[in-house]
Design a protein around this motif. Sequence first.
Motif, PDB file in Angstrom:
ATOM      1  N   THR A   1      -5.858 -10.285  17.581  1.00  0.00           N
ATOM      2  CA  THR A   1      -5.359  -9.269  18.511  1.00  0.00           C
ATOM      3  C   THR A   1      -6.135  -7.973  18.343  1.00  0.00           C
ATOM      4  O   THR A   1      -6.497  -7.318  19.336  1.00  0.00           O
ATOM      5  CB  THR A   1      -3.856  -9.023  18.291  1.00  0.00           C
ATOM      6  OG1 THR A   1      -3.159 -10.270  18.269  1.00  0.00           O
ATOM      7  CG2 THR A   1      -3.284  -8.160  19.400  1.00  0.00           C
ATOM      8  N   ILE A   2      -6.408  -7.595  17.110  1.00  0.00           N
ATOM      9  CA  ILE A   2      -7.231  -6.408  16.848  1.00  0.00           C
ATOM     10  C   ILE A   2      -8.616  -6.585  17.465  1.00  0.00           C
ATOM     11  O   ILE A   2      -9.157  -5.671  18.105  1.00  0.00           O
ATOM     12  CB  ILE A   2      -7.342  -6.149  15.332  1.00  0.00           C
ATOM     13  CG1 ILE A   2      -5.987  -5.715  14.762  1.00  0.00           C
ATOM     14  CG2 ILE A   2      -8.411  -5.088  15.038  1.00  0.00           C
ATOM     15  CD1 ILE A   2      -5.958  -5.630  13.239  1.00  0.00           C
ATOM     16  N   GLU A   3      -9.196  -7.751  17.295  1.00  0.00           N
ATOM     17  CA  GLU A   3     -10.522  -8.022  17.865  1.00  0.00           C
ATOM     18  C   GLU A   3     -10.507  -7.858  19.380  1.00  0.00           C
ATOM     19  O   GLU A   3     -11.422  -7.261  19.966  1.00  0.00           O
ATOM     20  CB  GLU A   3     -10.984  -9.427  17.490  1.00  0.00           C
ATOM     21  CG  GLU A   3     -12.378  -9.765  18.001  1.00  0.00           C
ATOM     22  CD  GLU A   3     -12.796 -11.199  17.716  1.00  0.00           C
ATOM     23  OE1 GLU A   3     -13.923 -11.577  18.106  1.00  0.00           O
ATOM     24  OE2 GLU A   3     -11.994 -11.954  17.127  1.00  0.00           O
ATOM     25  N   ALA A   4      -9.465  -8.359  20.018  1.00  0.00           N
ATOM     26  CA  ALA A   4      -9.357  -8.251  21.480  1.00  0.00           C
ATOM     27  C   ALA A   4      -9.324  -6.789  21.912  1.00  0.00           C
ATOM     28  O   ALA A   4      -9.998  -6.398  22.880  1.00  0.00           O
ATOM     29  CB  ALA A   4      -8.107  -8.978  21.970  1.00  0.00           C
ATOM     30  N   VAL A   5      -8.560  -5.960  21.204  1.00  0.00           N
ATOM     31  CA  VAL A   5      -8.483  -4.533  21.536  1.00  0.00           C
ATOM     32  C   VAL A   5      -9.840  -3.871  21.363  1.00  0.00           C
ATOM     33  O   VAL A   5     -10.296  -3.107  22.233  1.00  0.00           O
ATOM     34  CB  VAL A   5      -7.431  -3.831  20.658  1.00  0.00           C
ATOM     35  CG1 VAL A   5      -7.480  -2.319  20.885  1.00  0.00           C
ATOM     36  CG2 VAL A   5      -6.028  -4.350  20.964  1.00  0.00           C
TER      37      VAL A   5
ATOM     38  N   ILE B   1       4.889  -4.157  17.741  1.00  0.00           N
ATOM     39  CA  ILE B   1       3.908  -3.710  18.730  1.00  0.00           C
ATOM     40  C   ILE B   1       3.865  -2.184  18.857  1.00  0.00           C
ATOM     41  O   ILE B   1       2.859  -1.634  19.310  1.00  0.00           O
ATOM     42  CB  ILE B   1       4.118  -4.358  20.105  1.00  0.00           C
ATOM     43  CG1 ILE B   1       5.479  -3.994  20.710  1.00  0.00           C
ATOM     44  CG2 ILE B   1       3.906  -5.855  20.040  1.00  0.00           C
ATOM     45  CD1 ILE B   1       5.614  -4.387  22.181  1.00  0.00           C
ATOM     46  N   ALA B   2       4.927  -1.484  18.465  1.00  0.00           N
ATOM     47  CA  ALA B   2       4.910  -0.018  18.511  1.00  0.00           C
ATOM     48  C   ALA B   2       3.899   0.517  17.504  1.00  0.00           C
ATOM     49  O   ALA B   2       3.025   1.324  17.842  1.00  0.00           O
ATOM     50  CB  ALA B   2       6.305   0.529  18.220  1.00  0.00           C
ATOM     51  N   ASP B   3       4.005   0.080  16.250  1.00  0.00           N
ATOM     52  CA  ASP B   3       3.032   0.489  15.237  1.00  0.00           C
ATOM     53  C   ASP B   3       1.636   0.023  15.602  1.00  0.00           C
ATOM     54  O   ASP B   3       0.649   0.751  15.393  1.00  0.00           O
ATOM     55  CB  ASP B   3       3.429  -0.089  13.878  1.00  0.00           C
ATOM     56  CG  ASP B   3       4.562   0.667  13.211  1.00  0.00           C
ATOM     57  OD1 ASP B   3       4.298   1.417  12.254  1.00  0.00           O
ATOM     58  OD2 ASP B   3       5.717   0.532  13.648  1.00  0.00           O
ATOM     59  N   PHE B   4       1.538  -1.172  16.141  1.00  0.00           N
ATOM     60  CA  PHE B   4       0.226  -1.720  16.486  1.00  0.00           C
ATOM     61  C   PHE B   4      -0.452  -0.876  17.557  1.00  0.00           C
ATOM     62  O   PHE B   4      -1.647  -0.576  17.458  1.00  0.00           O
ATOM     63  CB  PHE B   4       0.371  -3.166  16.962  1.00  0.00           C
ATOM     64  CG  PHE B   4      -0.935  -3.849  17.242  1.00  0.00           C
ATOM     65  CD1 PHE B   4      -1.667  -4.400  16.203  1.00  0.00           C
ATOM     66  CD2 PHE B   4      -1.430  -3.933  18.524  1.00  0.00           C
ATOM     67  CE1 PHE B   4      -2.884  -5.026  16.450  1.00  0.00           C
ATOM     68  CE2 PHE B   4      -2.644  -4.550  18.788  1.00  0.00           C
ATOM     69  CZ  PHE B   4      -3.375  -5.097  17.742  1.00  0.00           C
TER      70      PHE B   4
ATOM     71  N   GLN C   1       0.811  -1.219   0.000  1.00  0.00           N
ATOM     72  CA  GLN C   1       0.000   0.000   0.000  1.00  0.00           C
ATOM     73  C   GLN C   1       0.845   1.270   0.000  1.00  0.00           C
ATOM     74  O   GLN C   1       0.302   2.374  -0.142  1.00  0.00           O
ATOM     75  CB  GLN C   1      -0.909   0.008   1.226  1.00  0.00           C
ATOM     76  CG  GLN C   1      -1.924  -1.121   1.259  1.00  0.00           C
ATOM     77  CD  GLN C   1      -2.710  -1.132   2.559  1.00  0.00           C
ATOM     78  OE1 GLN C   1      -3.410  -0.170   2.875  1.00  0.00           O
ATOM     79  NE2 GLN C   1      -2.588  -2.209   3.321  1.00  0.00           N
ATOM     80  N   GLY C   2       2.147   1.127   0.208  1.00  0.00           N
ATOM     81  CA  GLY C   2       3.020   2.294   0.286  1.00  0.00           C
ATOM     82  C   GLY C   2       2.729   3.160   1.501  1.00  0.00           C
ATOM     83  O   GLY C   2       2.855   4.386   1.454  1.00  0.00           O
ATOM     84  N   ARG C   3       2.384   2.509   2.617  1.00  0.00           N
ATOM     85  CA  ARG C   3       2.031   3.233   3.841  1.00  0.00           C
ATOM     86  C   ARG C   3       2.860   2.733   5.018  1.00  0.00           C
ATOM     87  O   ARG C   3       3.302   1.576   5.029  1.00  0.00           O
ATOM     88  CB  ARG C   3       0.550   3.009   4.181  1.00  0.00           C
ATOM     89  CG  ARG C   3      -0.428   3.619   3.208  1.00  0.00           C
ATOM     90  CD  ARG C   3      -1.836   3.268   3.621  1.00  0.00           C
ATOM     91  NE  ARG C   3      -2.821   4.002   2.851  1.00  0.00           N
ATOM     92  CZ  ARG C   3      -4.133   3.869   3.001  1.00  0.00           C
ATOM     93  NH1 ARG C   3      -4.597   3.021   3.922  1.00  0.00           N
ATOM     94  NH2 ARG C   3      -4.967   4.577   2.276  1.00  0.00           N
ATOM     95  N   PRO C   4       3.035   3.577   6.045  1.00  0.00           N
ATOM     96  CA  PRO C   4       3.626   3.060   7.293  1.00  0.00           C
ATOM     97  C   PRO C   4       2.720   1.978   7.865  1.00  0.00           C
ATOM     98  O   PRO C   4       1.499   1.973   7.632  1.00  0.00           O
ATOM     99  CB  PRO C   4       3.660   4.288   8.209  1.00  0.00           C
ATOM    100  CG  PRO C   4       3.472   5.470   7.326  1.00  0.00           C
ATOM    101  CD  PRO C   4       2.695   5.005   6.143  1.00  0.00           C
ATOM    102  N   LEU C   5       3.290   1.079   8.624  1.00  0.00           N
ATOM    103  CA  LEU C   5       2.518  -0.044   9.154  1.00  0.00           C
ATOM    104  C   LEU C   5       1.334   0.414   9.982  1.00  0.00           C
ATOM    105  O   LEU C   5       0.223  -0.123   9.846  1.00  0.00           O
ATOM    106  CB  LEU C   5       3.437  -0.949   9.985  1.00  0.00           C
ATOM    107  CG  LEU C   5       2.807  -2.166  10.664  1.00  0.00           C
ATOM    108  CD1 LEU C   5       2.082  -3.053   9.665  1.00  0.00           C
ATOM    109  CD2 LEU C   5       3.868  -2.963  11.422  1.00  0.00           C
ATOM    110  N   TYR C   6       1.523   1.415  10.852  1.00  0.00           N
ATOM    111  CA  TYR C   6       0.406   1.849  11.693  1.00  0.00           C
ATOM    112  C   TYR C   6      -0.754   2.364  10.854  1.00  0.00           C
ATOM    113  O   TYR C   6      -1.919   2.161  11.192  1.00  0.00           O
ATOM    114  CB  TYR C   6       0.866   2.903  12.714  1.00  0.00           C
ATOM    115  CG  TYR C   6       1.382   4.192  12.128  1.00  0.00           C
ATOM    116  CD1 TYR C   6       0.532   5.228  11.768  1.00  0.00           C
ATOM    117  CD2 TYR C   6       2.747   4.372  11.931  1.00  0.00           C
ATOM    118  CE1 TYR C   6       1.017   6.415  11.224  1.00  0.00           C
ATOM    119  CE2 TYR C   6       3.245   5.549  11.387  1.00  0.00           C
ATOM    120  CZ  TYR C   6       2.379   6.558  11.039  1.00  0.00           C
ATOM    121  OH  TYR C   6       2.852   7.731  10.494  1.00  0.00           O
ATOM    122  N   ARG C   7      -0.428   3.011   9.728  1.00  0.00           N
ATOM    123  CA  ARG C   7      -1.498   3.545   8.885  1.00  0.00           C
ATOM    124  C   ARG C   7      -2.146   2.458   8.043  1.00  0.00           C
ATOM    125  O   ARG C   7      -3.348   2.510   7.748  1.00  0.00           O
ATOM    126  CB  ARG C   7      -0.954   4.655   7.984  1.00  0.00           C
ATOM    127  CG  ARG C   7      -2.065   5.365   7.233  1.00  0.00           C
ATOM    128  CD  ARG C   7      -1.635   6.669   6.634  1.00  0.00           C
ATOM    129  NE  ARG C   7      -2.758   7.354   6.007  1.00  0.00           N
ATOM    130  CZ  ARG C   7      -2.679   8.532   5.413  1.00  0.00           C
ATOM    131  NH1 ARG C   7      -1.513   9.172   5.365  1.00  0.00           N
ATOM    132  NH2 ARG C   7      -3.740   9.085   4.866  1.00  0.00           N
TER     133      ARG C   7
END
Length: 433
Positions: A351-355, A379-382, A129-135
């Motif tokens: 993990t996303i579901e848990a959050v 985990i930083a980006d997450f 996607q050409g994006r940072p992981l967090y995005r």
Amino acid sequence: MSIDSQIARLQALEILDSRGNPTLSVTVTLTDGNSATASVPSGASTGLHEAVELRDDDRNRYGGKGVRRAAAHVEGEIADALMGLDARAQSDIDHVMIALDGTDTKGRLGGNAILGVSIAVARASALAQGRPLYRSLNDADDYLLPVPCMNVLNGGKHADSSLDFQEFMIVPHGAPGFAEAVRYGAETYAALRSLLHDRGLATSVGDEGGFAPRLDSNEAACELIVAAIERAGYRPGVDIAIALDPAASSFAEGESYHLSRSRTRRLDRAALLALYGRWIDAYPIVSIEDGFGEEDWAGFIDQTADQGDRIQIVGDDLFVTNPRIIREGIARHAANAALIKPNQIGTVTETIEAVRICQQAGWGTMVSHRSGETADDFIADFAVAMGAGQIKSGAPCRGERLAKYNRLIAIEAELGDRARMAAPFARYVERRA
């Protein structure tokens, strides 16, 4: 589907974690030639219901801890099932692996194998996607940066110290931004080292970079931290607070708790709850994680009822980042926050579901490293993508811990005005003031 973002190859490598034990590194290569790599951490204090780390059990290699079988699953069954799938379809890929494994704990293929692929796929998707992981994980207008919770005194299974409790953390929640929070923490950590040196105590560190001195009592650890906060020029509770992870499962014996290292005595559930109450009165504690054993639901429920309006009560071994168990915890009022560790559940999607379940219930979330870590900073980006609000990655010491904090400093600089940090403990501090 984009032809360029299809999975073309999976590779797995047996590497070492921060304790010198084997773990997995997984690389995903896409049809456009881009590749992404993830490495998998390992915990010492693990919950009974965590995803299973598949080990070789060959005593002639690494004492049986090798991960060649897990690596073979990555390059064999998992690769066969995922070849040609679009890396951007994270949920679909994760559910293919869950179904392929066919067990509740991912014990057939290995939670380590599945998570390594899942995180590598997430990184490959970001590249596509050409994006940072967090995005890539969450495309938002602005982002909440997590408050760091830094483990500065180690005990329990994380160090050969006199402390029964596993983690004594500093929480620089009064800082105006993440980089400043790291500075607050690093300066306090340096002040703590100086205090220990002045008192003739050891400044060697445990698994997570925290000091592991021989102290007279668990209470002495809190007193040292308060003194270090003050020596560093900060206000205890206002600028920097304390968070605890007793990891009570490690000293639970039946229906009692045996604090054998610092002071040989047994406490029942009510006595341990009362001890926490006295500590909350005496020290600027804003969070207690795993204050009771993982099978002691009544202990968590009692603590939430008695102390949940004064501190954050975090379930780790109790919930193991499992959406089903977290839902049960919410229904039973067994905490007001959950620790989030991707390798406890085994996929990015779960993990996303848990959050999200926690956030919908108004619970806090603290994204966490493991005691056996690598330089992987996923985990930083997450934490940023999820707006988790809190992260713990050990002391401001050791490269595998600092990798996460340094990545967050870079994200904050990259985002500029689109980044913010909010103190998740403000309501507890205000009530106690």
